[in-house]
Write an enzyme that holds these catalytic residues in place. Structure first.
Site, mmCIF file in Angstrom:
data_model
loop_
_atom_site.group_PDB
_atom_site.id
_atom_site.type_symbol
_atom_site.label_atom_id
_atom_site.label_comp_id
_atom_site.label_asym_id
_atom_site.label_seq_id
_atom_site.Cartn_x
_atom_site.Cartn_y
_atom_site.Cartn_z
ATOM 1 N N ASP A 78 -3.016 5.069 -5.246
ATOM 2 C CA ASP A 78 -3.774 3.846 -4.940
ATOM 3 C C ASP A 78 -4.027 3.100 -6.244
ATOM 4 O O ASP A 78 -3.576 3.532 -7.319
ATOM 5 C CB ASP A 78 -5.089 4.190 -4.212
ATOM 6 C CG ASP A 78 -5.431 3.111 -3.182
ATOM 7 O OD1 ASP A 78 -5.557 1.936 -3.582
ATOM 8 O OD2 ASP A 78 -5.547 3.429 -1.983
ATOM 9 N N HIS B 248 -1.953 -1.902 -2.946
ATOM 10 C CA HIS B 248 -2.639 -0.748 -3.537
ATOM 11 C C HIS B 248 -1.736 -0.080 -4.579
ATOM 12 O O HIS B 248 -1.603 1.155 -4.611
ATOM 13 C CB HIS B 248 -3.048 0.251 -2.448
ATOM 14 C CG HIS B 248 -4.183 -0.257 -1.590
ATOM 15 N ND1 HIS B 248 -5.456 -0.435 -2.066
ATOM 16 C CD2 HIS B 248 -4.229 -0.647 -0.285
ATOM 17 C CE1 HIS B 248 -6.250 -0.891 -1.095
ATOM 18 N NE2 HIS B 248 -5.520 -1.041 -0.012
ATOM 19 N N GLU C 14 -3.458 -3.754 3.625
ATOM 20 C CA GLU C 14 -4.196 -4.584 2.671
ATOM 21 C C GLU C 14 -3.319 -5.061 1.510
ATOM 22 O O GLU C 14 -3.645 -4.822 0.348
ATOM 23 C CB GLU C 14 -5.411 -3.808 2.148
ATOM 24 C CG GLU C 14 -6.368 -3.432 3.275
ATOM 25 C CD GLU C 14 -7.581 -2.636 2.803
ATOM 26 O OE1 GLU C 14 -8.663 -2.898 3.307
ATOM 27 O OE2 GLU C 14 -7.433 -1.739 1.933
ATOM 28 N N TRP D 232 -5.980 1.553 12.306
ATOM 29 C CA TRP D 232 -7.264 1.760 11.610
ATOM 30 C C TRP D 232 -8.217 0.593 11.754
ATOM 31 O O TRP D 232 -9.416 0.754 11.727
ATOM 32 C CB TRP D 232 -7.027 2.066 10.123
ATOM 33 C CG TRP D 232 -6.612 0.899 9.275
ATOM 34 C CD1 TRP D 232 -5.365 0.375 9.154
ATOM 35 C CD2 TRP D 232 -7.446 0.118 8.404
ATOM 36 N NE1 TRP D 232 -5.361 -0.672 8.272
ATOM 37 C CE2 TRP D 232 -6.634 -0.861 7.793
ATOM 38 C CE3 TRP D 232 -8.803 0.153 8.074
ATOM 39 C CZ2 TRP D 232 -7.127 -1.798 6.882
ATOM 40 C CZ3 TRP D 232 -9.298 -0.774 7.166
ATOM 41 C CH2 TRP D 232 -8.468 -1.740 6.573
ATOM 42 N N TRP E 98 -12.155 8.349 2.794
ATOM 43 C CA TRP E 98 -11.908 7.594 1.560
ATOM 44 C C TRP E 98 -12.983 7.999 0.568
ATOM 45 O O TRP E 98 -14.149 8.150 0.925
ATOM 46 C CB TRP E 98 -11.958 6.088 1.869
ATOM 47 C CG TRP E 98 -10.956 5.703 2.912
ATOM 48 C CD1 TRP E 98 -11.192 5.491 4.241
ATOM 49 C CD2 TRP E 98 -9.542 5.553 2.721
ATOM 50 N NE1 TRP E 98 -10.009 5.200 4.881
ATOM 51 C CE2 TRP E 98 -8.988 5.232 3.981
ATOM 52 C CE3 TRP E 98 -8.692 5.657 1.616
ATOM 53 C CZ2 TRP E 98 -7.616 5.008 4.160
ATOM 54 C CZ3 TRP E 98 -7.340 5.423 1.806
ATOM 55 C CH2 TRP E 98 -6.816 5.107 3.060
HETATM 56 C C1 ACM Z 1 -7.481 1.481 5.111
HETATM 57 O O1 ACM Z 1 -8.617 1.895 5.385
HETATM 58 N N1 ACM Z 1 -7.314 0.554 4.181
HETATM 59 C C2 ACM Z 1 -6.297 2.002 5.782
#
Ligand code: ACM
Length: 753
Positions: free
Chosen positions: A189, A262, A325, A391, A466
Site C-alpha cells: 500500500d 495505493h 481508490e 466493499w 485495516w
Molecule cells: C478498501 O477498503 N479501500 C477496499
C-alpha cells in the site's frame, strides 16, 4: 482434592441415574456444548452423557498434520495412541463432501467421518471445542456439519502497520480454530511495501520504510507525526514459512498486490513507474493518494515480474490486485495516458482502469491463476474472469453476480473490523463507523434482492482489518477476536440464534483471556434504544442477555429497575445512569445526559430518511434530547445522510412560541463527512404552506463538531420545517473525490415554550 473429585463424580452418577435430562442439569451449553461456529445439524442427541473422559486418538501418519498435533496437545486428556488402544479413529471418506464431517459421540467411543483433510480438521476442532469450552463428560450426540459458504475469509492489512511472522501465525491459528479458510494478506500500500521481491530490491530497501507516522486521528487537524522511521517486510523465506503454516491449517492465502492505486511505496522505490518525473515518498499518513502507477510498458513489465515472484510463493488459486481508490487526476493530465486512451479507443480514464486490470488479468490467467479485485475493478467494464470483492456496500457484489461473475461480500457496514464495536468513550482510537458484534452476527452475505439462480455466484464473505489505527498485535486481537466469532457463525452456520451464541461467546471469551489475548468484551454493554419523534415523551429501553436487569438512577437518586425490553419514560432532564445487573453488577455503568427541549415531544416527519447505515433509532434520534458524541459519528445518535439533504417537519401538536433552533454537525472529511452548505427554517400553521423564518449563510467551521444557532424571533407556530443542504459532490484531490458527501446531524434542539 480427592474429596472434590469424589463429590464431583458422585454428582454425575446421581444425575445419570435420576435426571431426565442430565445435560441441562450439568449447565452445559444448550446447543452445541460450546462450539463456534454452531454446527449445522444435530442428527441425534440422547440427552445422556458419554463415559468418555479422555480422547485416545488413532490417526494415520499422513493425516497427522502439525496443526492437529498441536490441537490435540491443547485438549485436556487427549493423546495419540495406537489403533488397538483408540476410542477415536477418524476416517476420511470422500463421499461425505468437501469440508464436511460427521461426529458421532457414543457411550464409549467416538466416530468421525470426514469428507477431506479440511473436514477432518473441522471435526477435531469441534470436538476439541466441546472439551475445552464444554468440558468432560461429553454429551451423546451425532453432528453432521458442512459450511454454509465455501469462501470464509479474514483479511489483514500489514502495510499500514507491520505484524511479525509470529503475529501472522497467531492470526492463522485463530482462523483455523473458527473454520475460516481464506487469508487475504494485504501486502502492499502507500504506507509500505511488505513482501521481498528479489528482482526489485529497492521495494524492500526504500518501499518498506516510511519516515514517520501520523499520530492521532486523520480528522484531527493539524496533523501531527511521531518523527520515527517505521517499517519492515517479509523475506521470501518467511512468506514460504507462513504459506506452509496456513496450508497445514487448510487455509489458502490470497496475496494482495495493489494496483493501479495505493502504489506510493512502490513509486518511492521506482519513480519511473509513475506518470510524472518526480520524487515520491512512502506515505506517512492515511488516505487516498493521487500518485498511481502509470499504464506504460515498463510498469507492466515490473508488475508482471512482481506477479511472477508472488505466484512462485503462493500455491493458491487467486492473486488479489486491489483496484480500489485509484484517483484518475494524474492520468487526466498525462499526455501519454491520453494518447493511450485514444489509441485503444477507450472511453475515458475509467476505461483506462479497465484496460489496466484486464491486461493484468490476462497475464495472471496465463499463469493459471485467477484475479480478485475490490469492486472498483468494475469501472469501465469488468475483466472477463475476475472475482469481485464488494466493499463499498453490496452493489458491486450484486452487479458481479448478475453478470455471472463470482463475488465475495465484505461490505463496510458489517465486515470492517477497523470500525468501532462499542459506543463507549473508552474505546481505543479507531477509524470511525460502528459495527457491533450483533450486527456482524445478523449479517447475511447473500443480498435479499439477488435472484435465487444468481446466489451461487456469492462465494461467501470476509472480515477486513485495516491497520491504520492498530500498531500492535494486541490491537488486532481487540478488534477481531470477538467479532470474528460472529463472522465465523455468519459464514458457516445455516441457522443462527444470537442468544445461544452469546452463551458460547462468554466461554470463548474466557478461553482467550486465559491465553492472554486482548479479546473485546461488550456482552453487557448497554445499548440504549431511545425513541422520540412520535409526539410522546422520550422513552429508553434495553435488550439484555441472560435475564439481566438494569438499575436506573436519575440525577443520583435510585429509580425503578428496568427489565429487558421494557420502555421507560424519561420525564426528568439531567443525568440518567444505567447499570446492568445479573446477580452482580455487569459491565460498566452508562451515563446519558437528557436535555429535554420543545422538539423532544413533537412528531417528526423526515424526508428523505437517514441512510440505513447511520439510522440511529430512526429519525427521532435527532430530537431525543441526547447529543451525539463529540468524538465519534457512529452509534445511535448521529444520523447520516449519504449525498442527501436533511429535511424534517416538526408538529408540536398545538401552537408554541419558538425562540431558537440549533443544529449540531459532524465534520470528518477523511471519512467523506462534510458540513452542510446551509440551513433554513420555515413555520406553518397547517403543515402544508410553509414560510421562511430564517436561514444561515454558508456554514464553515474548523472543529470536528460544530453548533449553529438560528434565532426564531419568538414566533408562534404549530409546525416547523428545517432544511439542511448537503455539501454535494466531494471535490477533486480530497478523500472520496467525485462521490456525494455524507452529512451528519445531531441534535436539532428547539427552544421556546
Ligand atoms: C478498501 O477498503 N479501500 C477496499
Amino acid at each position: 482434592m480427592i474429596i472434590n473429585c469424589l463429590v464431583k463424580y458422585a454428582c454425575v452418577a446421581v444425575c445419570l441415574l435420576c435426571c431426565p435430562n442430565p445435560i441441562s442439569t450439568q449447565n452445559v451449553d444448550p446447543s452445541f456444548h460450546g462450539i463456534i461456529p454452531a454446527p449445522n445439524e444435530k442428527v441425534f442427541a440422547s440427552g445422556d452423557l458419554s463415559d468418555i473422559m479422555d480422547l485416545k486418538i488413532y490417526l494415520k501418519e499422513e493425516d497427522k498434520s502439525a496443526y492437529l498435533i498441536s490441537l490435540v496437545k491443547s485438549i485436556k486428556n487427549a493423546s495419540f495412541v495406537t489403533l488397538e488402544k483408540a476410542n477415536l479413529i477418524p476416517l476420511i471418506d470422500h463421499k461425505t463432501g468437501a469440508e464436511s464431517y460427521l461426529l458421532d459421540i457414543l457411550k464409549d467411543k467416538i466416530d468421525i467421518k470426514a469428507g477431506d483433510k479440511a473436514g477432518l480438521q473441522y471435526a477435531l476442532v469441534s470436538l476439541s471445542q466441546m472439551v475445552i469450552h464444554g468440558g468432560y463428560p461429553l454429551p451423546i450426540v451425532k453432528l453432521k456439519d458442512s459450511p454454509k459458504f465455501k469462501y470464509r475469509g479474514m483479511h489483514l492489512d500489514v502495510a499500514r502497520h507491520f505484524f511479525s511472522v509470529s503475529d501472522v501465525k497467531k492470526y492463522l491459528d485463530y482462523m483455523a480454530y473458527y473454520k475460516f479458510n481464506q487469508f487475504h494478506w494485504h501486502l502492499t500500500d502507500d504506507q509500505g511495501w511488505r513482501i521481498e521481491i528479489k528482482k526489485y530490491p529497492k521495494l524492500q530497501e526504500i518501499g518498506a520504510y516510511r519516515n514517520e507516522t501520523l499520530i492521532g486521528h486523520y480528522n484531527d487537524q493539524p496533523h501531527k507525526f511521531d518523527g520515527k522511521r517505521y517499517g519492515g517486510f517479509y523475506t521470501q523465506e518467511e512468506v514460504k514459512e507462513i504459506v506452509s503454516y496456513a496450508t497445514v491449517r487448510n487455509i489458502e492465502i490470497i496475496p494482495e498486490i495493489e494496483m493501479p492505486g495505493h502504489a506510493l511505496a512502490a513509486l518511492a522505490a521506482y519513480p519511473e513507474f509513475g506518470c510524472e518525473n518526480k520524487k515520491y515518498e512512502v506515505a506517512t499518513k492515511w488516505g487516498v493518494f493521487e500518485d498511481v502507477f502509470c499504464p506504460n510498458e515498463v510498469t507492466f513489465r515490473f508488475l508482471e515480474d512482481v506477479i511472477d515472484e508472488v505466484i512462485n510463493l503462493f500455491p493458491g488459486r487467486y492473486i488479489h490486485i486491489g483496484g480500489d481508490e485509484c484517483p484518475k487526476s494524474v492520468w487526466k493530465k498525462s499526455a501519454f495516458c491520453q494518447e493511450l486512451i485514444r489509441k485503444n479507443s477507450l472511453k475515458d480514464e475509467e476505461g483506462l482502469q479497465n484496460y489496466f486490470i484486464t491486461r493484468m488479468e490476462k497475464y495472471i490467467n496465463s499463469k493459471g491463476k485467477q484475479i480478485i479485485g475490490w469492486d472498483e475493478i468494475m469501472e469501465g467494464g469488468l475483466a472477463p474472469n475476475a472475482t469481485v470483492m464488494s466493499w463499498r456496500g453490496i452493489e458491486g457484489g450484486l452487479a458481479a453476480a448478475r453478470a455471472n461473475h463470482d463475488a465475495i461480500m465484505t461490505p463496510g457496514t458489517h465486515c470492517y473490523f477497523d470500525h468501532y464495536q462499542s459506543e463507549s468513550a473508552k474505546e481505543p482510537l479507531a477509524i470511525g463507523g460502528y459495527t457491533s458484534i450483533e450486527k456482524v452476527y445478523d449479517w447475511e452475505p447473500i443480498p435479499e434482492k439477488l435472484a435465487a439462480d444468481k446466489s451461487k455466484y456469492i462465494l461467501g464473505g470476509q472480515s477486513n482489518l485495516w491497520s491504520e489505527y492498530i500498531r500492535e498485535y494486541s490491537g488486532v486481537e481487540y478488534m477481531v477476536y470477538a467479532r470474528g466469532l460472529a463472522m465465523a457463525e455468519a459464514l458457516w452456520s445455516k441457522q443462527k440464534n444470537y442468544a445461544d451464541f452469546l452463551q458460547r461467546y462468554e466461554k470463548h471469551y474466557d478461553y482467550w483471556k486465559t491465553k492472554g489475548a486482548n479479546i473485546a468484551y461488550h456482552l453487557y454493554e448497554l445499548k440504549p434504544k431511545i425513541i422520540a419523534g412520535k409526539g410522546n415523551p422520550v422513552t429508553v429501553s434495553f435488550v439484555l442477555p441472560n435475564n439481566s436487569n438494569v438499575i436506573h438512577t436519575v440525577n443520583g437518586k435510585l429509580g425503578v429497575n428496568i427489565t429487558s425490553g421494557e420502555e421507560t419514560k424519561i420525564a426528568t432532564p439531567g443525568t440518567h445512569t444505567f447499570q446492568a445487573v445479573n446477580g452482580e453488577k455487569k459491565g460498566s455503568p452508562l451515563d446519558i445526559n437528557f436535555d429535554l427541549h420543545l422538539a423532544t415531544g413533537a412528531i417528526l416527519t423526515m424526508n428523505p430518511e437517514p441512510s440505513k447505515q447511520y439510522y440511529g433509532n430512526g429519525p427521532g434520534s435527532i430530537i431525543n434530547g441526547v447529543k451525539g458524541s463529540n468524538e465519534k459519528y457512529g452509534g445511535s445518535e448521529w444520523l447520516g445522510f449519504n449525498g442527501k439533504d436533511c429535511t424534517g417537519v416538526l408538529d408540536f401538536g398545538k401552537d408554541v412560541v419558538v425562540s431558537d433552533i440549533t443544529f449540531r454537525f459532524f465534520k470528518g472529511e477523511g471519512q467523506w463527512i462534510y458540513l452542510p452548505k446551509k440551513a433554513a427554517v420555515f413555520s406553518s400553521d397547517d403543515g402544508v404552506v410553509f414560510t421562511l423564518v430564517s436561514s444561515t449563510e454558508e456554514i464553515t467551521a474548523e472543529t470536528k463538531v460544530s453548533t449553529i444557532d438560528i434565532s426564531l424571533k419568538d414566533i408562534r407556530t404549530r409546525y416547523l420545517k428545517f432544511e439542511i443542504s448537503n455539501y454535494g459532490i466531494i471535490p477533486d484531490g480530497a478523500q472520496g473525490a467525485g462521490h456525494g458527501a455524507w452529512l451528519f446531524v445531531d441534535e436539532v434542539v428547539v427552544m421556546g415554550k
